[in-house]
Design a protein around this motif. Sequence first.
Motif, short mmCIF file in Angstrom:
data_model
loop_
_atom_site.label_atom_id
_atom_site.label_comp_id
_atom_site.label_asym_id
_atom_site.label_seq_id
_atom_site.Cartn_x
_atom_site.Cartn_y
_atom_site.Cartn_z
N PHE A 100 0.96 -1.16 -0.16
CA PHE A 100 0.36 0.00 0.12
C PHE A 100 1.15 1.26 0.21
O PHE A 100 1.93 1.65 0.63
N GLN A 101 0.57 2.36 -0.68
CA GLN A 101 1.16 3.07 -1.10
C GLN A 101 0.41 4.22 0.25
O GLN A 101 -0.56 5.24 -0.20
N TRP A 102 1.35 4.13 0.96
CA TRP A 102 1.06 4.84 2.19
C TRP A 102 0.39 6.43 2.28
O TRP A 102 -0.05 7.41 2.38
N ASP A 103 1.29 6.88 1.48
CA ASP A 103 1.59 8.79 0.83
C ASP A 103 0.63 8.90 0.71
O ASP A 103 -0.24 10.05 0.57
N ARG A 104 -0.46 8.05 0.00
CA ARG A 104 -1.74 8.45 -1.38
C ARG A 104 -2.27 8.71 -0.26
O ARG A 104 -3.26 9.90 -0.98
N MET A 105 -2.38 8.88 0.75
CA MET A 105 -3.69 9.52 1.64
C MET A 105 -2.99 10.68 2.15
O MET A 105 -4.54 11.42 2.92
N ILE A 106 -2.26 11.06 2.58
CA ILE A 106 -1.82 12.20 2.50
C ILE A 106 -2.68 13.14 1.63
O ILE A 106 -1.46 13.26 0.35
N SER A 107 -3.28 13.96 1.70
CA SER A 107 -3.83 14.45 0.38
C SER A 107 -3.25 16.52 0.25
O SER A 107 -2.62 16.60 -0.36
N ARG A 108 -2.95 17.55 1.25
CA ARG A 108 -2.31 18.29 1.13
C ARG A 108 -1.34 18.69 2.85
O ARG A 108 -1.60 18.13 3.66
N THR A 109 -0.48 19.13 3.21
CA THR A 109 0.42 19.50 3.67
C THR A 109 0.40 21.29 4.31
O THR A 109 0.00 21.63 3.20
N TYR A 110 -0.14 21.96 4.95
CA TYR A 110 -0.17 23.44 5.20
C TYR A 110 0.13 23.70 6.33
O TYR A 110 0.72 23.27 7.27
N PRO A 111 0.88 25.07 6.48
CA PRO A 111 1.94 25.47 7.39
C PRO A 111 0.46 25.54 8.77
O PRO A 111 -0.34 25.64 8.60
N LEU A 112 1.69 25.61 9.90
CA LEU A 112 0.47 26.14 11.05
C LEU A 112 0.01 27.19 10.85
O LEU A 112 -1.29 27.25 11.27
N ALA A 113 -0.07 28.55 10.76
CA ALA A 113 -0.35 29.40 9.82
C ALA A 113 -1.48 29.46 9.10
O ALA A 113 -2.65 30.22 9.05
N ASP A 114 -1.73 28.33 8.49
CA ASP A 114 -3.03 28.06 6.95
C ASP A 114 -4.25 27.00 8.08
O ASP A 114 -4.24 26.46 7.89
N VAL A 115 -4.06 26.44 9.35
CA VAL A 115 -4.34 25.81 9.92
C VAL A 115 -6.01 25.71 9.72
O VAL A 115 -6.85 23.70 9.68
N ASN A 116 -6.90 27.10 10.20
CA ASN A 116 -7.88 27.35 9.36
C ASN A 116 -8.31 27.20 8.26
O ASN A 116 -9.60 26.39 8.16
N ALA A 117 -8.07 26.81 6.54
CA ALA A 117 -8.17 26.40 5.85
C ALA A 117 -8.42 24.86 5.96
O ALA A 117 -9.00 24.47 5.15
N ALA A 118 -7.07 24.34 6.75
CA ALA A 118 -7.23 22.67 6.56
C ALA A 118 -8.34 22.75 7.14
O ALA A 118 -9.29 21.58 6.67
N PHE A 119 -8.54 23.07 8.54
CA PHE A 119 -9.97 22.38 8.94
C PHE A 119 -10.47 22.74 8.00
O PHE A 119 -12.02 22.04 7.71
N ASP A 120 -11.30 23.82 7.17
CA ASP A 120 -12.03 23.68 5.89
C ASP A 120 -12.34 23.44 5.47
O ASP A 120 -13.81 22.63 4.67
N ASP A 121 -11.21 23.30 4.77
CA ASP A 121 -10.95 22.07 3.45
C ASP A 121 -11.60 20.66 4.03
O ASP A 121 -12.63 20.31 3.42
N MET A 122 -11.36 20.44 4.73
CA MET A 122 -12.11 18.71 5.68
C MET A 122 -12.74 19.20 5.54
O MET A 122 -13.68 18.11 5.59
N ALA A 123 -13.77 20.14 6.40
CA ALA A 123 -14.97 19.95 6.23
C ALA A 123 -15.73 20.19 5.22
O ALA A 123 -16.76 19.38 5.32
N ALA A 124 -15.57 20.57 3.66
CA ALA A 124 -16.13 20.50 2.95
C ALA A 124 -15.74 19.02 2.27
O ALA A 124 -16.32 18.81 1.13
N GLY A 125 -15.01 17.89 2.88
CA GLY A 125 -15.14 17.28 1.50
C GLY A 125 -13.24 17.08 0.66
O GLY A 125 -13.48 16.29 0.35
N LYS A 126 -12.72 18.46 0.69
CA LYS A 126 -11.69 18.09 -0.37
C LYS A 126 -10.21 17.63 0.46
O LYS A 126 -9.48 16.84 -0.73
N GLU A 127 -10.38 16.85 1.51
CA GLU A 127 -8.91 16.05 1.60
C GLU A 127 -9.19 15.07 2.33
O GLU A 127 -10.37 14.79 2.93
#
Length: 375
Positions: A339-366
């Motif tokens: 299994f290519q485990w890294d295929r599950m990792i969809s995107r990396t966000y800096p700590l400063a952009d943590v709210n964007a990561a939350f919003d994108d996950m809530a929207a099903g983008k991640e």
Amino acid sequence: MSPIPSTCKAAVLTRPGSPLEITDVQIPDKLEPDALLVKIERATLCGTDVHVRDGAVSPRSDGTYPPIILGHEMTGRIVRFGAGPRADSIGQPLAEGDRIVWSHGMCGRCANCVIEHQPTLCTNRRRYSSESCRQYPYLTGAFAEYGYVYPTSGRIRVPDEISDDVASASSCALRTVVQGFERLGPVAGHHTVVVQGSGPLGLFALAMAVSSNPSQVIVIGGPANRLELAREWGASHCIDVTQVVDSQERLSIVRDLTAGRGADVVIDMAGFPSAFSEGMELLRSGGRYLVVGQAHTRTVPFNPTDIVLKQATLIGSRSAGIAHYWRALEFLRQHRTRFQWDRMISRTYPLADVNAAFDDMAAGKEIKPVISMAR
């Protein structure tokens, strides 16, 4: 190693429904015996984090919301030891600079820990993402540059073959799946397994099911990018809930794939209340239903007579003990070429952009976004 500062940046939730605030949090200068201070390398985002931020789930049993650092899936390097043995929970030696994953703080002294051997039901558990970051030991969440490992927290050294991102994901999603499969029992070669949900829990459950070589594994979920990965990882059939929106139609597809019998094993990793009632319909008579994804306050229509008439086995599973963290890392290591485990990792966000990561996950983008602490 670089000198340890007196404060560090962290993403703090001050009230439900509000964005996280990037602020300075104190780093403890003294550690309790057996505690550790780590420099967090990576933290992955869990759906529970989104629910806590949005107010759907309370971070504390008393329903209060102190200022907390969110996040509970992380990997980091040890920078300071409290007094005590320098070894992980299975006796492997530890030194400054070693990478570890770590568990919530299970007391090891209550009836559930000692007598029942069920540490996930510990009555005195110290949980991450629940204690105020204004009180010692301050750094009790993943979305921070440094983290505090409770004295009673299990800790496991991360194998060199496993990346920070994947190790972080294993420290919640996969270890939860590992305990669930342990409670479920064996999956045989003639079994049909249905996995409800294609998020990180569902994908890890698929991988564990596939590794048991059952007759077929059917994944019910969405969106399309997650189902594409499910097929890559060995799903026999995928049912896209955005295309097959009626639960009775999904039931009909599963029945057609199982000669009318239904699934031998159904695994709920979906997180949707309605999945439970649907899962009971998908289950064959005499089948087993593992429920992990239900963590909410809603009720759903369900007739317990179905348990009797189907002679069904219902299995609930919550979180995991430190043994499951180790088994999760070993599963990743042993199956890293399959299994290519890294295929599950969809995107990396800096700590400063943590709210964007939350919003994108809530929207099903991640699928599984990563927060990087590197400045």
